[in-house]
Scaffold this motif. Structure first.
Motif, PDB file in Angstrom:
ATOM      1  N   VAL A  70      51.354  26.701  33.293  1.00  0.00           N
ATOM      2  CA  VAL A  70      52.783  27.704  33.140  1.00  0.00           C
ATOM      3  C   VAL A  70      52.617  28.772  32.416  1.00  0.00           C
ATOM      4  CG1 VAL A  70      55.041  27.635  32.589  1.00  0.00           C
ATOM      5  CG2 VAL A  70      54.179  25.464  33.250  1.00  0.00           C
ATOM      6  N   THR A  71      52.824  30.010  33.334  1.00  0.00           N
ATOM      7  CA  THR A  71      52.869  31.387  32.742  1.00  0.00           C
ATOM      8  C   THR A  71      54.055  32.061  33.272  1.00  0.00           C
ATOM      9  OG1 THR A  71      51.916  32.150  34.794  1.00  0.00           O
ATOM     10  CG2 THR A  71      50.309  31.338  33.492  1.00  0.00           C
ATOM     11  N   GLN A  72      54.012  33.220  32.820  1.00  0.00           N
ATOM     12  CA  GLN A  72      55.402  34.047  32.960  1.00  0.00           C
ATOM     13  C   GLN A  72      55.443  34.328  34.409  1.00  0.00           C
ATOM     14  OE1 GLN A  72      55.155  37.926  31.268  1.00  0.00           O
ATOM     15  NE2 GLN A  72      53.050  38.107  31.317  1.00  0.00           N
ATOM     16  N   TYR A  73      54.460  34.116  35.005  1.00  0.00           N
ATOM     17  CA  TYR A  73      54.429  34.264  36.554  1.00  0.00           C
ATOM     18  C   TYR A  73      54.804  33.076  37.496  1.00  0.00           C
ATOM     19  CZ  TYR A  73      52.221  38.759  35.114  1.00  0.00           C
ATOM     20  OH  TYR A  73      51.929  39.690  34.314  1.00  0.00           O
ATOM     21  N   GLY A  74      54.901  31.982  36.816  1.00  0.00           N
ATOM     22  CA  GLY A  74      55.344  30.681  37.724  1.00  0.00           C
ATOM     23  C   GLY A  74      54.428  29.758  36.944  1.00  0.00           C
ATOM     24  N   THR A  75      54.542  28.570  37.783  1.00  0.00           N
ATOM     25  CA  THR A  75      53.852  27.286  37.493  1.00  0.00           C
ATOM     26  C   THR A  75      52.684  27.111  38.522  1.00  0.00           C
ATOM     27  OG1 THR A  75      55.821  26.347  36.647  1.00  0.00           O
ATOM     28  CG2 THR A  75      53.959  24.978  37.307  1.00  0.00           C
ATOM     29  N   HIS A  76      51.644  26.951  38.205  1.00  0.00           N
ATOM     30  CA  HIS A  76      50.339  26.381  38.890  1.00  0.00           C
ATOM     31  C   HIS A  76      49.541  25.182  38.594  1.00  0.00           C
ATOM     32  CE1 HIS A  76      50.441  30.986  39.605  1.00  0.00           C
ATOM     33  NE2 HIS A  76      50.790  30.948  38.114  1.00  0.00           N
ATOM     34  N   GLU A  77      49.483  24.423  39.676  1.00  0.00           N
ATOM     35  CA  GLU A  77      49.012  23.118  39.590  1.00  0.00           C
ATOM     36  C   GLU A  77      47.776  22.948  40.203  1.00  0.00           C
ATOM     37  OE1 GLU A  77      51.699  19.783  40.189  1.00  0.00           O
ATOM     38  OE2 GLU A  77      53.150  20.633  38.771  1.00  0.00           O
ATOM     39  N   GLN A  78      46.802  22.187  39.752  1.00  0.00           N
ATOM     40  CA  GLN A  78      45.578  21.740  40.538  1.00  0.00           C
ATOM     41  C   GLN A  78      45.640  20.495  40.667  1.00  0.00           C
ATOM     42  OE1 GLN A  78      41.813  21.247  38.438  1.00  0.00           O
ATOM     43  NE2 GLN A  78      40.779  22.523  39.907  1.00  0.00           N
ATOM     44  N   TRP A  79      45.405  19.639  41.845  1.00  0.00           N
ATOM     45  CA  TRP A  79      45.425  18.325  42.235  1.00  0.00           C
ATOM     46  C   TRP A  79      44.120  17.915  42.366  1.00  0.00           C
ATOM     47  CZ3 TRP A  79      50.488  16.161  45.354  1.00  0.00           C
ATOM     48  CH2 TRP A  79      51.325  16.440  44.563  1.00  0.00           C
ATOM     49  N   VAL A  80      43.687  16.763  41.577  1.00  0.00           N
ATOM     50  CA  VAL A  80      41.911  16.749  41.810  1.00  0.00           C
ATOM     51  C   VAL A  80      42.034  15.133  42.593  1.00  0.00           C
ATOM     52  CG1 VAL A  80      39.984  16.015  40.522  1.00  0.00           C
ATOM     53  CG2 VAL A  80      41.737  17.826  39.440  1.00  0.00           C
ATOM     54  N   TYR A  81      41.334  15.210  43.456  1.00  0.00           N
ATOM     55  CA  TYR A  81      41.217  14.079  44.180  1.00  0.00           C
ATOM     56  C   TYR A  81      39.659  13.316  44.089  1.00  0.00           C
ATOM     57  CZ  TYR A  81      45.508  14.925  46.484  1.00  0.00           C
ATOM     58  OH  TYR A  81      46.822  15.120  46.633  1.00  0.00           O
ATOM     59  N   GLY A  82      38.668  14.000  43.513  1.00  0.00           N
ATOM     60  CA  GLY A  82      37.552  13.505  43.366  1.00  0.00           C
ATOM     61  C   GLY A  82      36.492  14.164  44.631  1.00  0.00           C
ATOM     62  N   ASN A  83      35.317  13.735  44.537  1.00  0.00           N
ATOM     63  CA  ASN A  83      34.515  14.081  45.692  1.00  0.00           C
ATOM     64  C   ASN A  83      34.551  15.577  45.852  1.00  0.00           C
ATOM     65  OD1 ASN A  83      33.703  11.715  46.156  1.00  0.00           O
ATOM     66  ND2 ASN A  83      35.328  11.017  47.541  1.00  0.00           N
ATOM     67  N   GLY A  84      35.010  16.487  44.829  1.00  0.00           N
ATOM     68  CA  GLY A  84      35.000  17.886  45.249  1.00  0.00           C
ATOM     69  C   GLY A  84      36.146  18.473  45.983  1.00  0.00           C
ATOM     70  N   GLN A  85      37.170  17.640  45.779  1.00  0.00           N
ATOM     71  CA  GLN A  85      38.465  17.784  46.865  1.00  0.00           C
ATOM     72  C   GLN A  85      39.710  18.377  45.740  1.00  0.00           C
ATOM     73  OE1 GLN A  85      38.851  13.842  48.911  1.00  0.00           O
ATOM     74  NE2 GLN A  85      38.608  15.200  50.953  1.00  0.00           N
ATOM     75  N   TYR A  86      40.221  19.342  46.010  1.00  0.00           N
ATOM     76  CA  TYR A  86      41.075  19.952  45.059  1.00  0.00           C
ATOM     77  C   TYR A  86      42.156  20.436  45.772  1.00  0.00           C
ATOM     78  CZ  TYR A  86      37.401  19.555  41.645  1.00  0.00           C
ATOM     79  OH  TYR A  86      36.472  19.110  41.034  1.00  0.00           O
ATOM     80  N   LEU A  87      43.814  20.613  45.402  1.00  0.00           N
ATOM     81  CA  LEU A  87      44.499  21.324  46.078  1.00  0.00           C
ATOM     82  C   LEU A  87      45.048  22.226  44.945  1.00  0.00           C
ATOM     83  CD1 LEU A  87      46.552  18.496  48.061  1.00  0.00           C
ATOM     84  CD2 LEU A  87      44.766  20.218  48.871  1.00  0.00           C
ATOM     85  N   TYR A  88      45.597  23.272  45.287  1.00  0.00           N
ATOM     86  CA  TYR A  88      46.205  24.392  44.321  1.00  0.00           C
ATOM     87  C   TYR A  88      47.871  24.612  44.717  1.00  0.00           C
ATOM     88  CZ  TYR A  88      41.374  24.702  42.805  1.00  0.00           C
ATOM     89  OH  TYR A  88      39.983  24.220  42.276  1.00  0.00           O
TER      90      TYR A  88
END
Length: 304
Positions: A275-293
């Motif tokens: 969480v920053t002054q510019y908003g909320t950022h999330e990284q979703w981790v799925y394993g096997n090198g798979q990520y969603l931002y």
């Protein structure tokens, strides 16, 4: 040379006759089609299947002249039968649709009948309200709801509801103010205004009497709340539709959390949230090198 000339003339005449015959055949087929439509429509009329008849007349697939012929023939019988039955409920509820399928003369007859019928209903409604015959008021209102929208029927019905409550209260006046537009100028307007602006329940510990300015404010707030509720309902419906559309598919940019959760990727193994002054950022981790931002709840990038 003469024989050749005669042969040519014979061929030309044959073609002309063939063309005429073809046109007559087309005309005959059209007439037969128009006549069959008329018979089918008149059968529906005889069986009093009025809604089916109306739909069929709205969707005729004939040349314009033949369509006019069918509408003129059946439309006249249709309107005459409804007038004979004094079927103001059907005529009133299908008012605009009927206008498109009948001739100008038939429309004039129908319009005059509906206007007269509505006046009779309004007269009876007003009399029932004034005589406190609330059962009759309810019957007229329920039977008249299918007519063209009429502010007078609604206003008098809601005034009758007001008369059946504790009139000398903010609650009763407020309910009437919500039910009737302050710009209403129909029947029993004076009585309705008096009900809304009733001054008999003055009490410094509670709400005071409703003024005309209050009434306008209440109406505006009420309309705004209705509009907001409608927008919320539409937004929720669209949200659910998007979630269903995402079900069983791969994530795509622009998806929300809920949409991703029903996608093929499903719930993440882990979530890293910043969480920053510019908003909320999330990284979703799925394993096997798979990520969603996600940025503020919207999928903006991925890694697979």
């Amino acid at each position: 040379m003469i024989k050749v000339k005669h042969l040519i003339i014979g061929v030309v005449l044959s073609l002309l006759l063939s063309g005429c015959s073809s046109k007559e055949g087309v005309k005959e087929n059209t007439e037969i089609s128009a006549e069959s439509e008329i018979q089918a429509l008149e059968t529906l009329l005889k069986e009093k299947k009025y809604e089916d008849l109306l739909v069929k007349m709205e969707t005729l697939h004939l040349p314009e002249s033949e369509t006019d012929k069918v509408k003129a023939t059946v439309g006249t019988k249709f309107v005459d039968q409804l007038l004979k039955e004094k079927n103001i409920e059907f005529l009133g509820s299908k008012y605009n649709r009927m206008r498109l399928i009948v001739s100008r003369d038939n429309w004039s007859k129908m319009e005059k009948f509906v206007e007269q019928g509505e006046k009779i209903i309004l007269d009876e409604m007003e009399q029932a309200v004034r005589s406190n015959d609330f059962q009759r008021v309810k019957e007229i209102y329920e039977n008249g709801k299918s007519l063209k929208e009429d502010d007078e029927i609604s206003a008098m019905y809601n005034y009758a509801l007001y008369l059946q409550t504790d009139r000398n209260s903010y609650k009763a006046s407020g309910a009437l103010a919500l039910a009737v537009d302050p710009n209403y100028h129909g029947r029993m307007r004076d009585e309705i205004v008096a009900g809304v602006t009733n001054t008999s329940y003055k009490n410094p510990k509670t709400f005071g009497p409703i003024t005309m300015d209050d009434w306008n404010y209440i109406e505006n707030e009420y309309r705004q709340n209705l509009a907001n509720m409608e927008r919320i309902a539409i937004g929720e419906k669209e949200r659910k539709e998007r979630i269903e559309s995402a079900r069983g598919k791969n994530p795509t940019l622009g998806m929300t959390y809920d949409e991703v959760k029903v996608s093929l990727w499903g719930e993440p193994v882990d979530v890293n949230r910043t969480v920053t002054q510019y908003g909320t950022h999330e990284q979703w981790v799925y394993g096997n090198g798979q990520y969603l931002y996600f940025d503020d709840g919207i999928l903006t990038s991925f890694q697979d």
